[in-house]
Design a protein around this motif. Structure first.
Motif, PDB file in Angstrom:
ATOM      1  N   UNK A   1      32.104  27.204 -42.822  1.00 57.84           N
ATOM      2  CA  UNK A   1      30.648  27.062 -42.955  1.00 57.84           C
ATOM      3  C   UNK A   1      30.142  25.951 -42.043  1.00 57.84           C
ATOM      4  N   UNK A   2      30.907  24.884 -41.909  1.00 59.55           N
ATOM      5  CA  UNK A   2      30.531  23.743 -41.072  1.00 59.55           C
ATOM      6  C   UNK A   2      30.295  24.181 -39.628  1.00 59.55           C
ATOM      7  N   UNK A   3      31.143  25.092 -39.139  1.00 58.21           N
ATOM      8  CA  UNK A   3      31.009  25.555 -37.755  1.00 58.21           C
ATOM      9  C   UNK A   3      29.806  26.484 -37.591  1.00 58.21           C
ATOM     10  N   UNK A   4      29.592  27.372 -38.551  1.00 57.58           N
ATOM     11  CA  UNK A   4      28.466  28.308 -38.441  1.00 57.58           C
ATOM     12  C   UNK A   4      27.141  27.547 -38.462  1.00 57.58           C
ATOM     13  N   UNK A   5      27.105  26.462 -39.234  1.00 53.73           N
ATOM     14  CA  UNK A   5      25.874  25.674 -39.333  1.00 53.73           C
ATOM     15  C   UNK A   5      25.501  24.991 -38.022  1.00 53.73           C
ATOM     16  N   UNK A   6      26.446  24.868 -37.116  1.00 56.41           N
ATOM     17  CA  UNK A   6      26.151  24.246 -35.825  1.00 56.41           C
ATOM     18  C   UNK A   6      25.290  25.159 -34.946  1.00 56.41           C
ATOM     19  N   UNK A   7      25.271  26.454 -35.271  1.00 60.38           N
ATOM     20  CA  UNK A   7      24.545  27.398 -34.412  1.00 60.38           C
ATOM     21  C   UNK A   7      23.547  28.279 -35.155  1.00 60.38           C
ATOM     22  N   UNK A   8      23.506  28.149 -36.469  1.00 61.45           N
ATOM     23  CA  UNK A   8      22.643  29.037 -37.246  1.00 61.45           C
ATOM     24  C   UNK A   8      22.038  28.278 -38.422  1.00 61.45           C
ATOM     25  N   UNK A   9      20.749  28.453 -38.702  1.00 66.38           N
ATOM     26  CA  UNK A   9      20.147  27.763 -39.844  1.00 66.38           C
ATOM     27  C   UNK A   9      20.834  28.134 -41.155  1.00 66.38           C
TER      28      UNK A   9
ATOM     29  N   UNK B   1      23.822  36.615 -49.685  1.00 68.49           N
ATOM     30  CA  UNK B   1      23.175  37.269 -50.827  1.00 68.49           C
ATOM     31  C   UNK B   1      22.916  38.760 -50.598  1.00 68.49           C
ATOM     32  N   UNK B   2      23.258  39.275 -49.428  1.00 71.65           N
ATOM     33  CA  UNK B   2      22.940  40.675 -49.129  1.00 71.65           C
ATOM     34  C   UNK B   2      23.788  41.662 -49.919  1.00 71.65           C
ATOM     35  N   UNK B   3      24.966  41.244 -50.358  1.00 75.63           N
ATOM     36  CA  UNK B   3      25.801  42.118 -51.187  1.00 75.63           C
ATOM     37  C   UNK B   3      25.741  41.628 -52.629  1.00 75.63           C
ATOM     38  N   UNK B   4      25.880  42.542 -53.573  1.00 72.77           N
ATOM     39  CA  UNK B   4      25.947  42.149 -54.977  1.00 72.77           C
ATOM     40  C   UNK B   4      27.126  41.215 -55.164  1.00 72.77           C
ATOM     41  N   UNK B   5      26.948  40.184 -55.973  1.00 79.35           N
ATOM     42  CA  UNK B   5      27.966  39.129 -56.053  1.00 79.35           C
ATOM     43  C   UNK B   5      29.331  39.640 -56.485  1.00 79.35           C
ATOM     44  N   UNK B   6      29.381  40.709 -57.290  1.00 76.50           N
ATOM     45  CA  UNK B   6      30.681  41.207 -57.750  1.00 76.50           C
ATOM     46  C   UNK B   6      31.369  42.095 -56.728  1.00 76.50           C
ATOM     47  N   UNK B   7      30.613  42.513 -55.696  1.00 78.85           N
ATOM     48  CA  UNK B   7      31.164  43.411 -54.690  1.00 78.85           C
ATOM     49  C   UNK B   7      31.730  42.619 -53.510  1.00 78.85           C
ATOM     50  N   UNK B   8      32.649  43.227 -52.762  1.00 79.12           N
ATOM     51  CA  UNK B   8      33.124  42.556 -51.543  1.00 79.12           C
ATOM     52  C   UNK B   8      31.963  42.373 -50.567  1.00 79.12           C
ATOM     53  N   UNK B   9      32.027  41.320 -49.793  1.00 77.83           N
ATOM     54  CA  UNK B   9      31.030  41.068 -48.755  1.00 77.83           C
ATOM     55  C   UNK B   9      31.745  41.007 -47.426  1.00 77.83           C
ATOM     56  N   UNK B  10      31.326  41.830 -46.485  1.00 76.07           N
ATOM     57  CA  UNK B  10      31.915  41.809 -45.149  1.00 76.07           C
ATOM     58  C   UNK B  10      31.046  40.933 -44.251  1.00 76.07           C
ATOM     59  N   UNK B  11      31.582  39.817 -43.852  1.00 72.04           N
ATOM     60  CA  UNK B  11      30.874  38.869 -42.994  1.00 72.04           C
ATOM     61  C   UNK B  11      30.945  39.368 -41.549  1.00 72.04           C
ATOM     62  N   UNK B  12      29.806  39.643 -40.955  1.00 70.38           N
ATOM     63  CA  UNK B  12      29.774  40.119 -39.570  1.00 70.38           C
ATOM     64  C   UNK B  12      28.745  39.318 -38.788  1.00 70.38           C
ATOM     65  N   UNK B  13      28.971  39.218 -37.497  1.00 66.52           N
ATOM     66  CA  UNK B  13      28.003  38.517 -36.651  1.00 66.52           C
ATOM     67  C   UNK B  13      26.693  39.288 -36.603  1.00 66.52           C
ATOM     68  N   UNK B  14      26.769  40.613 -36.569  1.00 70.03           N
ATOM     69  CA  UNK B  14      25.544  41.420 -36.575  1.00 70.03           C
ATOM     70  C   UNK B  14      24.742  41.182 -37.848  1.00 70.03           C
TER      71      UNK B  14
ATOM     72  N   UNK C   1      18.932  36.385 -39.836  1.00 65.53           N
ATOM     73  CA  UNK C   1      18.041  35.444 -39.154  1.00 65.53           C
ATOM     74  C   UNK C   1      16.745  36.136 -38.732  1.00 65.53           C
ATOM     75  N   UNK C   2      16.845  37.357 -38.198  1.00 71.71           N
ATOM     76  CA  UNK C   2      15.641  38.083 -37.773  1.00 71.71           C
ATOM     77  C   UNK C   2      14.737  38.403 -38.967  1.00 71.71           C
ATOM     78  N   UNK C   3      15.353  38.753 -40.089  1.00 77.51           N
ATOM     79  CA  UNK C   3      14.566  39.048 -41.288  1.00 77.51           C
ATOM     80  C   UNK C   3      13.807  37.806 -41.748  1.00 77.51           C
ATOM     81  N   UNK C   4      14.481  36.677 -41.756  1.00 78.98           N
ATOM     82  CA  UNK C   4      13.801  35.437 -42.143  1.00 78.98           C
ATOM     83  C   UNK C   4      12.726  35.054 -41.136  1.00 78.98           C
ATOM     84  N   UNK C   5      12.963  35.312 -39.852  1.00 77.91           N
ATOM     85  CA  UNK C   5      11.927  35.056 -38.840  1.00 77.91           C
ATOM     86  C   UNK C   5      10.657  35.831 -39.178  1.00 77.91           C
TER      87      UNK C   5
END
Length: 460
Positions: free
Chosen positions: A283-291, A300-313, A319-323
């Motif tokens: 997380x420390x590294x991702x925070x250097x380039x992304x809010x 939060x995009x996946x239900x907490x009990x389900x697997x979450x696939x972390x992807x750059x896309x 980020x675009x959605x929050x923009x």
């Protein structure tokens, strides 16, 4: 008040949440072992239970949320020996980094964040009780929990005995009475951290730490115990065994915690996150380039009990959605927001349905696109964002309008003067100079937007 439904890992069904005491809800979630940076899977747990605590505070008058720091464990000792630093130096540093990184993700510090090293007396008392009641024994400087003494062992995970032994990756030791027995106390070498005990100088096993810390701060039973799915067995299974057996409530697994909540695993681009694959994302590294809010949104995009696939896309899309959401808030900038805002029912209902964040985010997106009265709409968006831990920044700052970050080479004053010059050039119909200024700023990564209220700039 909305009914809150939760999936209880202990009963393996969704239940309507009924607090032990409606005036005071108590929750514990297992925190980090602090010897390195937290990876994005650790961050998912922190974000999920931060959201859960926010929801409980919306529904109930008082909530006590405890999440611990494990600051004595073999991996920490190994890191200290490898670096030549003290255990305390390492744990203080990485606990501080963890809290700072999680704060950047909108995670509020829990009401209590106990450290294992501050709870040694309570651990010794629990271990003594387990020995006295015949559930633990001392052997060669160790104290071990005797798993066969607890008939209901496996009640949380549902694992049969052969899977319990394999899943726990238990250490084979000649002093064990049973292969599944696990360590409550272990001896410390002279150069290792240790505390005096009736069984010799030593240190606690990992599992006893959370049993002691949760009971000390919340009492027994408490309402909710949580953590990542990887902790269900053996860590949480062992916590139940220790706490129930120490207090003579072996036949009631809910006598420790009524409801158990576990968030799902996290993969990276479709693969298991592991050091061997070289795909551990900190997380420390991702925070250097992304809010941080973009990271939180992604988690939060996946239900907490389900697997979450972390992807750059997925991260970029978050980020675009929050923009887009911040742009909508910027358009509503002049609207007054009343105090004591109520969270929109569509968002609250979604979260009360077992923390259904995909549905809650969909409701927030629909809200942002609606054409309600501006003052009403802005208040509803702000209230929904406040519960979700999103949309917490000034829209201009998020979108980069007129902003120069700390350490940035952008000279806001110079840009302002150039915009004034450009405005005058346009009045003088000197469009060549106006275009020249626009191109000059564009080459510096500055975009100009002409609005009815005048020109404004932002980092492209």
């Amino acid at each position: 008040m909305n009914d809150l439904s939760l999936y209880n890992s202990l009963t393996r069904r969704k239940e309507v949440f009924t607090p032990i005491d409606g005036s005071h809800v108590r929750m514990y979630a297992c925190g980090p072992t602090v010897y390195n940076y937290a990876h994005i899977g650790n961050a998912r747990m922190a974000v999920v239970f931060d959201l859960f605590a926010r929801l409980l505070r919306t529904l109930y008058p008082k909530v006590t949320y405890v999440s611990n720091i494990t600051d004595i464990e073999d991996k920490i000792i190994a890191a200290a020996e490898a670096s030549g630093e003290t255990v305390e130096t390492i744990t203080r540093r990485y606990a501080g980094i963890y809290n700072s990184d999680m704060a950047a993700l909108g995670v509020r510090e829990p009401d209590f964040q106990p450290r294992a090293t501050e709870t040694i007396p309570e651990m010794l008392n629990l271990i003594g009780s387990l020995i006295q009641q015949g559930h633990a024994y001392a052997a060669e400087g160790h104290v071990l929990f005797h798993v066969p003494s607890f008939a209901n062992y496996g009640g949380l995970s549902g694992r049969p005995r052969d899977e319990q032994i394999a899943g726990a990756r238990v250490e084979v030791a000649p002093y064990k009475r049973d292969p599944a027995d696990f360590v409550l106390w272990k001896p410390s070498a002279p150069h290792q951290p240790g505390w005096d005990s009736p069984w010799g100088r030593g240190r606690p096993g990992w599992h006893i730490e959370c049993s002691a810390m949760s009971e000390k701060l919340l009492g027994l039973p408490f309402d909710v115990h949580g953590g990542g799915a990887d902790l269900k067995f053996p860590h949480h299974e062992n916590e139940i065994a220790q706490s129930c057996c120490a207090h003579g409530t072996e036949d009631d697994l809910a006598s420790f915690a009524k409801i158990w909540v576990h968030n799902g695993f996290l993969t990276v681009e479709g693969e298991k996150m592991s050091k061997s694959l070289g795909n551990v994302i900190l997380a420390h590294d991702v925070l250097k380039r992304m809010p941080g809010e973009a990271i939180r949104y992604m988690l939060l995009t996946a239900h907490y009990r389900q697997p979450l696939d972390w992807t750059e896309d997925g991260l970029q899309q978050s980020k675009r959605t929050l923009d887009r959401m911040y742009q909508r808030l910027r358009e509503l900038k002049g609207a007054d927001v009343p105090e004591n805002l109520a969270v929109p029912e569509t968002v609250l209902e979604a979260l009360c349905d077992d923390l259904n964040t995909p549905r809650a985010l969909a409701a927030l997106n629909a809200l942002v696109r609606s054409d309600e009265d501006p003052s009403v709409l802005k208040g509803r968006i702000v209230a929904a964002g406040g519960l979700l831990g999103l949309l917490q920044q000034d829209p201009d700052a998020w979108l980069g309008y007129g902003q120069a970050d700390a350490g940035d080479t952008v000279d806001a004053e110079r840009i302002g003067k150039l915009l004034e010059e450009r405005q005058q050039a346009r009045k003088d119909r000197n469009f060549a100079r106006a275009d020249e200024i626009r191109d000059q700023l564009a080459s510096e990564g500055i975009a100009i937007e002409d609005t009815p209220q005048g020109s404004q700039w932002k980092k492209a």
